[in-house]
Design a protein around this motif. Structure first.
Motif, PDB file in Angstrom:
ATOM      1  N   ALA A 206      22.413   9.347   9.150  1.00  0.00           N
ATOM      2  CA  ALA A 206      21.676  10.525   8.689  1.00  0.00           C
ATOM      3  C   ALA A 206      21.656  10.531   7.166  1.00  0.00           C
ATOM      4  O   ALA A 206      22.690  10.328   6.524  1.00  0.00           O
ATOM      5  N   THR A 207      20.469  10.745   6.595  1.00  0.00           N
ATOM      6  CA  THR A 207      20.296  10.725   5.144  1.00  0.00           C
ATOM      7  C   THR A 207      19.830  12.087   4.652  1.00  0.00           C
ATOM      8  O   THR A 207      19.011  12.753   5.303  1.00  0.00           O
ATOM      9  N   MET A 208      20.349  12.497   3.501  1.00  0.00           N
ATOM     10  CA  MET A 208      19.972  13.769   2.892  1.00  0.00           C
ATOM     11  C   MET A 208      19.592  13.550   1.433  1.00  0.00           C
ATOM     12  O   MET A 208      20.293  12.816   0.716  1.00  0.00           O
ATOM     13  N   PHE A 209      18.494  14.177   0.997  1.00  0.00           N
ATOM     14  CA  PHE A 209      18.016  14.040  -0.374  1.00  0.00           C
ATOM     15  C   PHE A 209      18.096  15.390  -1.096  1.00  0.00           C
ATOM     16  O   PHE A 209      17.964  16.453  -0.496  1.00  0.00           O
ATOM     17  N   ASN A 210      18.322  15.303  -2.385  1.00  0.00           N
ATOM     18  CA  ASN A 210      18.197  16.442  -3.308  1.00  0.00           C
ATOM     19  C   ASN A 210      18.890  17.717  -2.814  1.00  0.00           C
ATOM     20  O   ASN A 210      20.111  17.743  -2.690  1.00  0.00           O
ATOM     21  N   ALA A 213      21.133  17.187   0.101  1.00  0.00           N
ATOM     22  CA  ALA A 213      22.316  16.405  -0.273  1.00  0.00           C
ATOM     23  C   ALA A 213      23.367  17.291  -0.928  1.00  0.00           C
ATOM     24  O   ALA A 213      24.561  17.203  -0.623  1.00  0.00           O
ATOM     25  N   LYS A 214      22.935  18.155  -1.834  1.00  0.00           N
ATOM     26  CA  LYS A 214      23.871  19.054  -2.522  1.00  0.00           C
ATOM     27  C   LYS A 214      24.444  20.090  -1.547  1.00  0.00           C
ATOM     28  O   LYS A 214      25.606  20.484  -1.655  1.00  0.00           O
ATOM     29  N   LYS A 215      23.628  20.525  -0.596  1.00  0.00           N
ATOM     30  CA  LYS A 215      24.061  21.556   0.350  1.00  0.00           C
ATOM     31  C   LYS A 215      25.112  21.030   1.320  1.00  0.00           C
ATOM     32  O   LYS A 215      26.098  21.728   1.618  1.00  0.00           O
ATOM     33  N   PHE A 216      24.917  19.799   1.819  1.00  0.00           N
ATOM     34  CA  PHE A 216      25.767  19.303   2.900  1.00  0.00           C
ATOM     35  C   PHE A 216      26.838  18.302   2.460  1.00  0.00           C
ATOM     36  O   PHE A 216      27.649  17.885   3.285  1.00  0.00           O
ATOM     37  N   TYR A 217      26.836  17.910   1.178  1.00  0.00           N
ATOM     38  CA  TYR A 217      27.793  16.880   0.760  1.00  0.00           C
ATOM     39  C   TYR A 217      29.237  17.338   0.983  1.00  0.00           C
ATOM     40  O   TYR A 217      30.071  16.582   1.497  1.00  0.00           O
ATOM     41  N   LEU A 251      18.018  14.901   7.298  1.00  0.00           N
ATOM     42  CA  LEU A 251      18.315  16.335   7.310  1.00  0.00           C
ATOM     43  C   LEU A 251      17.778  16.959   6.027  1.00  0.00           C
ATOM     44  O   LEU A 251      17.933  16.375   4.948  1.00  0.00           O
ATOM     45  N   ASN A 252      17.143  18.118   6.147  1.00  0.00           N
ATOM     46  CA  ASN A 252      16.659  18.820   4.954  1.00  0.00           C
ATOM     47  C   ASN A 252      17.463  20.092   4.747  1.00  0.00           C
ATOM     48  O   ASN A 252      18.408  20.376   5.488  1.00  0.00           O
ATOM     49  N   GLU A 253      17.081  20.883   3.745  1.00  0.00           N
ATOM     50  CA  GLU A 253      17.868  22.075   3.427  1.00  0.00           C
ATOM     51  C   GLU A 253      17.808  23.133   4.518  1.00  0.00           C
ATOM     52  O   GLU A 253      18.610  24.079   4.533  1.00  0.00           O
ATOM     53  N   TYR A 254      16.834  22.999   5.467  1.00  0.00           N
ATOM     54  CA  TYR A 254      16.720  23.969   6.557  1.00  0.00           C
ATOM     55  C   TYR A 254      17.435  23.503   7.821  1.00  0.00           C
ATOM     56  O   TYR A 254      17.464  24.223   8.824  1.00  0.00           O
TER      57      TYR A 254
END
Length: 602
Positions: A206-210, A213-217, A251-254
């Protein structure tokens, strides 16, 4: 139990939304047939049919006869997915079911159903209460993660695909990457990824950007279990994927991520995709990681290596593994694996344990070598069929079998190990006319050439430790000191490290050769050649031995790279394998070239 299907079972399943409780229905299996390692069939309830698929894990149920064509099964766990490219059409991916009845005389149809009154109800009553009523009763005072589990059925990772609607998965974080920044034409950003494993051992990245990424790190912690929903899937980029899955998740911020704090924890089963040692060659210097299983042949002492990036000293330990291909390979263990697991293996080395290692990087040291990385997983004496089979072979015959290193002695005509001597065949002029070869990364070629000159006054060997083959220095009092093993020995061995000039009809070039390859070219060990060199007299056997090695034809497998010398980049050609010329194979190669040239000229 009556031989009957669930009335309107398929229609009920298709009418459910993601928040509804999933009913268990009984259907008839129609047109059961294998497709790859899975099975497809039509699920029939007498009124409707729907395409369905059984995973390979249920093969034993089919072979044993518990699931039969025209028989009845109860669907316990399944997912209704859209069929790609066919709007409105769905299929069932069945992950768990049980046999209800053996094969009936014919396919159940609505007419037969009306006349005979087939009315078998499933074990679970799902029409007496609405889905929302059942969910509310089950919720109680459950924790947020528990509520997510109850309101949305947990899907196994194997059932997910890009065309699916909403889903919830329950997974453990088995590896967490670092938060990296990047810059491209669209601007700057950050990214990180995690590797997720479900209860069945299936993995996905699973990859998260921007913002995501900051929300789930900080949310994702290695080893913890989470419920995840509202993500998206796409086909995995083979160049960057790190797990065995055709899809990757974004995964996105939502997206929703909740830790399963009070839920029953699970330990994912480690799934391996073993590569035999003699088939490691094509993976050399590639991004794809491999899994191997082997019998431990030897374990070196711990040594300290200075890391170039930050000058930090890190522990390393080498072990040698062997398998049924009668090949061996060096595996470098790093950091805690070197100190903790490495010591455990050293203590039990005389018992020749079997170890399985997941996620190894394949390098070109000594031809082919393996190295652990931060995500590597090592299991000692795993309880799996492959380990039992390997141990049985080693105890019965492998222990007495002669083994050879995968990186040396490459077969000239067989495409195994580090490729065939007849793949990527070039002439020497290919190197001399392309001075930038190997600028980005080492490139590999095969060539046929003559050894035309060996400088007799060069430093042809070095003093090596008999345990780890690394360079030793003379000790203060007597003997030799090995920095790698951190010990003194009274004796050492000599190992070749030499340069030879080779020639063919197109030109000449200098090749660097190490011990195993040089022994094949010279025809004796470095210790033996040193004895000849020390003998005095006019008929010096040392000079004679070097002359005998020249003007002999060999097949070479070489790597080409760039090295810096006096602030100037130079091409370095290193011999990775040497083999005698197989004239029958050479003839076939020439005939193929002639045939290609004829077709080109026509």
């Amino acid at each position: 139990m009556e031989n009957s299907v669930t009335q309107d079972g398929i229609a009920t399943v298709l009418s459910l939304d993601s928040s509804s409780v999933q009913p268990q229905i009984v259907v008839q299996v129609v047109d059961l047939k294998p497709v790859g390692n899975r099975y497809t069939f039509n699920a029939n309830d007498g009124k409707m049919k729907i395409k369905a698929m059984l995973p390979g894990t249920l093969t034993s149920e089919i072979v044993s006869g518990k699931i039969q064509n025209l028989g009845l099964i109860r669907l316990l766990d399944y997912t209704a997915n859209d069929i790609p490219g066919k709007s409105g059409e769905k299929y069932l991916l069945v992950t768990k079911c049980e046999g209800v009845a053996s094969a009936l005389g014919s396919e159940i149809k609505s007419e037969l159903k009306a006349s005979t009154g087939i009315t078998l109800k499933p074990k679970q009553e799902f029409v007496a209460k609405s889905a929302s009523q059942i969910i509310n009763e089950q919720r109680g005072n459950a924790a947020p993660a528990g509520r997510m589990a109850m309101t949305r059925r947990v899907h196994p990772l194997v059932s997910l695909n890009p065309y699916q609607g909403s889903w919830t998965i329950k997974v453990r974080v088995t590896n967490k990457g670092v938060l990296r920044t990047y810059k491209n034409a669209r601007g700057e950003g950050c990214v990180f990824n995690v590797e997720l494993t479900d209860e069945e051992g299936t993995q996905i990245q699973a990859t998260m950007f921007n913002a995501a990424a900051k929300k789930f790190y900080d949310t994702f912690q290695k080893g913890k279990v989470y419920y995840i929903s509202r993500g998206s899937l796409k086909l995995a980029n083979k160049q960057f994927k790190t797990v065995q899955n055709d899809y990757e998740m974004t995964l996105n911020e939502y997206s929703e991520v909740e830790e399963a704090r009070s839920e029953e924890m699970f330990i994912p089963e480690t799934k391996f995709n073993f590569v035999p040692i003699d088939e490691l060659g094509p993976y050399v210097n590639q991004k794809e990681l491999v899994d191997v299983i082997g019998v431990v042949q030897s374990v070196s002492p711990t040594m300290s290596i200075r890391r170039k990036s930050d000058n930090e000293m890190i522990p390393k330990r080498d072990i040698i593994l062997a398998d049924e291909t009668k090949k061996t390979v060096v595996v470098s263990l790093w950091n805690d694996l070197a100190t903790d697991l490495g010591q455990e293996l050293l203590d039990m080395a005389d018992k020749f344990p079997v170890i399985a290692i997941k996620s190894l990087k394949v390098g070109d040291f000594q031809g082919v070598s393996l190295s652990t990385i931060s995500k590597s997983d090592v299991v000692v004496n795993p309880d799996i069929p492959e380990a039992a089979k390997l141990k049985s072979w080693y105890d019965s015959e492998g222990k007495e079998t002669s083994m050879s290193a995968i990186g040396s002695g490459m077969n000239a005509s067989a495409n195994n190990g580090s490729r065939s001597m007849y793949s990527d065949r070039v002439c020497l002029s290919h190197f001399t006319t392309n001075p930038s070869l190997g600028e980005d990364k080492p490139v590999f070629f095969s060539t046929r050439a003559y050894i035309s000159f060996i400088k007799p006054d060069q430093a042809m060997w070095y003093r090596a430790c008999k345990t780890c083959n690394k360079k030793v220095t003379e000790a203060m009092d007597s003997g030799y000191w090995c920095e790698g093993c951190q010990k003194k020995d009274e004796e050492c061995s000599l190992r070749y490290i030499m340069a030879v000039k080779v020639s063919d009809s197109t030109g000449e070039a200098w090749f660097s050769a190490f011990n195993d390859e040089a022994e094949k070219m010279i025809g004796c060990t470095a210790d033996e050649l040193n004895v000849l060199k020390s003998e005095e007299g006019e008929g010096n056997e040392f000079q004679t031995k070097l002359k005998e090695a020249t003007w002999s034809s060999h097949l070479f497998r070489v790597s080409v790279s760039q090295q810096e010398y006096n602030s100037e980049k130079r091409q370095r050609i290193t011999v990775r394998g040497v083999a005698p010329v197989d004239f029958a194979a050479e003839t076939r190669l020439l005939l193929q070239d002639i045939s290609k040239n004829k077709k080109t000229s026509q």
